[in-house]
Design an enzyme around this catalytic site. Sequence first.
Site, PDB file in Angstrom:
ATOM      1  N   CYS A 120       0.865  -1.166   0.000  1.00 44.90           N
ATOM      2  CA  CYS A 120       0.000   0.000   0.000  1.00 44.90           C
ATOM      3  C   CYS A 120       0.904   1.218   0.000  1.00 44.90           C
ATOM      4  O   CYS A 120       2.115   1.090   0.092  1.00 44.90           O
ATOM      5  CB  CYS A 120      -0.945   0.001   1.191  1.00 44.90           C
ATOM      6  N   ARG A 404     -12.532   7.512   3.326  1.00 46.07           N
ATOM      7  CA  ARG A 404     -12.333   6.204   3.949  1.00 46.07           C
ATOM      8  C   ARG A 404     -12.344   6.320   5.470  1.00 46.07           C
ATOM      9  O   ARG A 404     -12.676   5.361   6.151  1.00 46.07           O
ATOM     10  CB  ARG A 404     -10.987   5.609   3.524  1.00 46.07           C
TER      11      ARG A 404
END
Length: 424
Positions: A120, A404
């Site tokens: 990520c 998010r």
Amino acid sequence: MDKLLIEGGRPLSGEVAISGAKNAALPLLCAALLTREPLTLTNVPSLNDIGTMLKLLAQMGVKVTREKVGASGTVTLDASALDNPVAPYELVKTMRASVLVLGPLVARAGEARVSLPGGCAIGARPVDQHIKGLTAMGAEVSVEQGYVHARTTGSGGRLKGARLFTDMVTVTGTENLMMAGCLADGETVIENAAREPEVVDLANCLVAMGAQISGAGTDVIRIRGVERLHGATHRIMPDRIETGTFLCAAAAAGGQIRLTQTSASYLDAVIDKLMDTGCDITLERDAITLKAPARPLAVSIRTSPYPAFPTDMQAQFMALNAVAEGTAVIRETIFENRFMHAVELIRLGADIKIDGNTAFVKGVTKLDGATVMATDLRASASLVIAGLVAQGETLIERIYHLDRGYENLEQKLAALGASVRRVK
Ligand code: UD1
């Protein structure tokens, strides 16, 4: 893709309520997999990561009911018909925390296939410790075609209690293994466990479901396995990182704010540093008031597992230091690539030098608005803080990262008098 347009230079003033904690909610939703009875969670924040987790659970056969009661979201999960213990790549790649289904699935269904999350933006973030723990509990684990396939081999399909030691402190690793231990045969001891408040919140809910856990919040957690867990209702703790982000925003932009429905008890390291910047902070049982100084003083920080300074607040403190008086040294010890916000802050006029895992931030008297790009959740938050301080307009691209993890961010900032607008 949505962008955020901020007209900077206004102090913040007013009151906002803090939402339920994302990082507590995600493992708590997965805890529903451990029982055939309904689990009801309240104070669930409305965030994209929560939506992703609910989608993931639903495609496994979990019945999800979501409702809004007042300002707080309530979710009831019924995993009685769990029939597909698989977490597909399409969902896992968008949210690493999907790996939290692994422990509960193996414990309850005796089998799980969970896609490896891959890299990520902030680093490699492997899940080897989760796998090591489950293997020590008697699961047979293989990695095939990008999926972790774990299944129990013991009699009755149960995991076996074991003594576990993780090589580093891992939050979701501790949570996964703690959930797995709840239904294992015998006692599981997790050494070097994460002490984060979200681990404690999860343990409290598991205990309400009938689990036998002691030591959550310390670095040794003991779990005496039981044959089954039952349903429960649990209120999710306040989001300490959202709280810290708003405090930082006010410290940098100036003004006075009061945050409600939160607690300072999980934020000692952050509040300490904010006081060192010269902020005046008043604590109540479930509220925090911050009055900013005319100009904050620079504060050096070093990230470490709880109760030390959280890596999830590092980027926000970099933005604050960018306009503080003096020079700050910021050391990131948890993730290897978590300074991507620095180059964006430099575009706004910040004076930051990076050397490996250390950033040297020399405060400047003003930032100037520009177009910047968000790279991850907390990096985005640091750009919002910088945008609130900068003169003129700052346009932040890729704000899906913010969606998010921050509930109603624009509305909350607007309530504090900021000029923040979402543009398509
Ligand atoms: C959680 C938080 C995240 C926070 C992080 C550190 C959730 C959903 N996310 O992430 O917001 O930034 O804790 O406080 O709660 N590691 C390994 N192998 C493993 C597990 C971890 O090498 O099996 C390494 C990671 O790469 C990292 C460090 O250990 O360098 C800590 O990671 P970890 O605590 O596991 O982070 P997460 O639980 O993913």
